[in-house]
Every structure is written in structure tokens, then in C-alpha cells.
Write a protein that holds these residues in place. Sequence first.
Motif, short mmCIF file in Angstrom:
data_model
loop_
_atom_site.label_atom_id
_atom_site.label_comp_id
_atom_site.label_asym_id
_atom_site.label_seq_id
_atom_site.Cartn_x
_atom_site.Cartn_y
_atom_site.Cartn_z
N ALA A 1 -7.38 -0.84 0.75
CA ALA A 1 -8.09 -0.69 -0.52
C ALA A 1 -8.79 -1.98 -0.94
CB ALA A 1 -7.10 -0.25 -1.61
N ASP B 1 0.81 -1.22 0.00
CA ASP B 1 0.00 0.00 0.00
C ASP B 1 0.84 1.27 0.00
OD1 ASP B 1 -2.22 -1.63 0.08
OD2 ASP B 1 -2.33 -1.59 2.27
N GLY C 1 -4.57 -4.20 -3.85
CA GLY C 1 -5.54 -3.14 -4.14
C GLY C 1 -4.74 -1.91 -4.51
N HIS C 2 -4.70 -1.58 -5.79
CA HIS C 2 -3.88 -0.47 -6.27
C HIS C 2 -4.80 0.67 -6.70
CE1 HIS C 2 -0.29 -3.34 -7.22
NE2 HIS C 2 -0.68 -3.38 -5.97
N ARG D 1 -5.45 0.48 8.64
CA ARG D 1 -4.03 0.11 8.57
C ARG D 1 -3.34 0.57 9.85
NH1 ARG D 1 -3.69 2.70 2.62
NH2 ARG D 1 -4.57 0.98 1.43
MG MG Z 1 -2.92 -1.55 -1.81
#
Ligand code: MG
Length: 431
Positions: free
Chosen positions: A295, A11, A38-39, A301
Motif C-alpha cells: 500500500a 499489512d 500504509g493502512h 508482497r
Molecule cells: Mg500496510
Amino acid sequence: MDILLGLQWGDEGKGKVVDFIAPDYQVVARFQGGPNAGHTLHFNDIKHVLHQIPSGAFHPEIKNLIGNGVVLDLHTLKNEILSLTRLGVDLTRNLFISKKAQLIIPTHRALDIASEKQKGAHKIGSTLRGIGPAYADKVARTGLRVGDIVQPDFLERYHALKTKHLQQLRHLEYEPDIKEAEEQFLEAIAFIKQYPLVDSEYFINDEIKKGSRILAEGAQGSLLDIDFGSYPFVTSSNTTVAGACTGLGVAPHHVQQVMGIFKAYCTRVGSGPFPTELFDETGERLRQIGHEFGATTGRPRRCGWLDLPALKYAVMINHATQLFMMKADVLSEFEEIKICTHYKLPDGTLTDRLPYSLNVTQVTPVYKSFQGWQCQLSNLKSFEDLPPALSNYIQFIEQEVGVPIMMLSYGSDRQHTLVRNKSKLLHPNHR
Ligand code: MG
Ligand code: GDP
Ligand code: IMO
């Protein structure tokens, strides 16, 4: 081939940067991981998260390749393609899928859930996307690959693997209803057959021969690497530089730039050691200002200060040739910012090397304090425009790590990106 990868626990902002530099490339290729990634891409008021599709997707002239090192969930892929179609992005001509990529089947997800349940308090905090079980089948030589979906015996082999998994699940006392997931999986197989399934190692080496510029897009981060991360709290693939070679079939000889991405601080989702984690108000401030929520899973986080021993380690393992520092804007309000320069070991010695165990009972971070810049970062045109306190922060990191920071990101949008020297960024000769 250039490689872009995360130097922390994932991330770091890989999606943003790949989307930003993609116009300089003809091919963007994912080489490992799967739907655990998850971009996030953000431009023209569009904020979009990609999980398995490479982050070159929004550039119609770029070929996007899902390489052999990936574990692919076809139902998720179908949904990703459909949601891009709704945004006007047609991938029928520029998405290529390796026949050798491994399939995640519905029972892999169930096994991931069952295995985490069994671990209880010691769980890895996996994304529950079936990553570990799918890579386990790959290494055990029992997996199914994308190329198998067009073979006449595919269904037979699928049912045999599913039956084996169901037995394992009974053993783990977890017997999920996979009927719906199976229907979706079989529908997705029919859908995916419209896209070119390729011998990706020939595909990419032919592109290299033609002189195409290739960008390999890493997923997760170096400290989640199966060999070099904080084992066992890692993912199940090589997220580091060598993973790009084995995950695409490109020899090391072809690797040129290795772009290492890191946040100006640290975050981690899931379990596992995190020496600089902040459990106080400061950690909460980082999470709120930085919108530090996963994401893929939406989980909060864990947040903490920048960890230099860990960053140096990741730079060494990957031989990063240039660094990109992300999310500098998140620190803009802080009066004081800290960087962990060393760890103190139980016998009192200081080290800037990663010990075998990163457990907080084994290492105590030693911090150096920096004055914050305490001004908003906007419309930056060059590194000379940076507030002196931020320049100082950057210089300190560069000196310690010995690699230049060539890009600074100060907002999620494509526009909020400052490049030090465009010609050096892509064709540098620093080392
Ligand atoms: Mg990510
Ligand atoms: P990836 O998995 O490495 O692609 O990163 P993620 O997309 O999971 O997480 C990065 C998050 O930070 C996303 O929400 C991005 O939109 C956001 N982001 C990226 N760069 C910046 C930045 O410089 N500043 C801020 N505030 N957000 C950023
Ligand atoms: P991107 O590409 C952050 C973490 C999980 C868990 C561990 C193992 O967006 O940076 P897995 O599902 O792979 O078995 O989970 O790895 N993890 C990530 N953390 N970013 C990711 O991807 C991650 N992919 C997996 O939270 O701790």
C-alpha cells in the motif's frame, strides 16, 4: 487503553479494523513508525490509504493523535491532510501532533537510499522513507522534534543536522539534489503549524482521567519489531505492545485489551527470512486473489501459508487477549489449505518455537493440511453461518494459540466484517 497491532510482517489489515472499531473510542493514537506504514480503509466506495494519520480519521468525533514514538515526515503529512480535505474530511479540530515526535528531514530519506545501495544484495528492502536514519538520530540524541519547529533556532539546528548528513552521504558516495525536497519540507512546516502541537503524554493521560476510551494503533507487525523481529530485516521501532506505552507515555497499568491481527495466511514485503514463503503457483494465486501489492510502495508482497510458531511467538510477546483473522475470503477458492505447525531443525528435531535464525536453511516448515471451504463468503451474520471447513480452520488456530478469534474479516470493505460477540470484543474477560 486498548492496543491493536499486527502479529505478522505488517499489512495484516490494521487500517480496516481500526476504522471499523473506532466508533467505540474517543481517541485513536499512532505510537510508532512513520510514512513506511500504509493502512487501507474501504467503505462507501472510498478506498483510502493512510500513512501517518491514525485510522480514526474518517470519524469526525474522534480525536486522532500522532504520538511521540512516531517519526514524522511533514511533507507527506501535509499531502495526507490535503487528500483527506478533498474527500470532505476536515482534521483541523481533531488531529493532534506530539511535540516529541521526531522529524524525518529530506536527508534522512537520502541516507536510507544510500545505506540500502551500499548493502547491495543484503539490503533490508526498506520503504526508503527515511525511517532507519530518523530513528538512528533519535537514539544518537541528534534528532529534531516536532516541537522544535516553533523554536527560534530551528533553522540553525536543521542546517547543522543537514550538513552532518551531507557529509555522511559524501562518504557513502551518494550526493542527491535535495533542493526540491527541502523546499517542500520548509513549506510543510509552515502548513503544519495550523494544527495543535501538543504535549501528548499530558493530552492522552488527561483523556484517560476523563474516562475516554483510547485505541493505540500499531504500524508494521510484530515480526518487524526492532528487538523481537527477524533482525536485521526489521523496521527501527518497537512494533510490539510495549512500544505503545513508550510511544504514547501511557503506563502499562492502563493497558486493557491487546487485539492481535493476522491474515489467514502470511505475507512479507522487503527482504528477510520467511519460512512458509511459496515460490510456486499457489504463492502467485495468493498474491493475485489477495491483491498482495504494498500500500506504500506498490511492491509485490511475498506470500505463503500461515506460520503458527511465528504467530504463537507474536501472541506471547504481546500478550494478545483476542485475535482478529483477516482476508479469509482470499482462501475461499483453495481446495487445500496448509498451516505450518512446527519447524524442523537441521538435527531433525521439531519445534514450535522461533529459533534465533529463521533462515530457510535452518528451519523447514512442517505443515498440516486442511480441506478448503470452496464457497464464497458473503452476508455472514454470525460465526454459526461459517462453512464447516472454515470453522474447523479457525478452531484449530484458536486451540493451538490459546486465544479466541473474536473477529473475522472476509473482504476489504467495512461491511465484510464478522464480530463474534460485540460485548466481549471490547470488554471481554477471557483470561
Ligand atoms: Mg500496510
Ligand atoms: P495494514 O497496513 O495492516 O493496514 O494493511 P494494508 O492496508 O497495507 O493491507 C491490507 C490490504 O488488504 C488492503 O488492501 C485492504 O483493503 C485489504 N483487506 C483488509 N481486510 C481484507 C479482507 O478481509 N479481505 C480482503 N480481500 N482484503 C482485505
Ligand atoms: P504497515 O503499517 C509491511 C518493511 C519494509 C522492510 C522493513 C524495513 O502498512 O503494516 P523501513 O522502511 O521501516 O525501514 O523498512 O520493514 N515494512 C513494512 N512491511 N507493512 C508495513 O507497514 C511496513 N513498514 C515497513 O518492507 O522490509
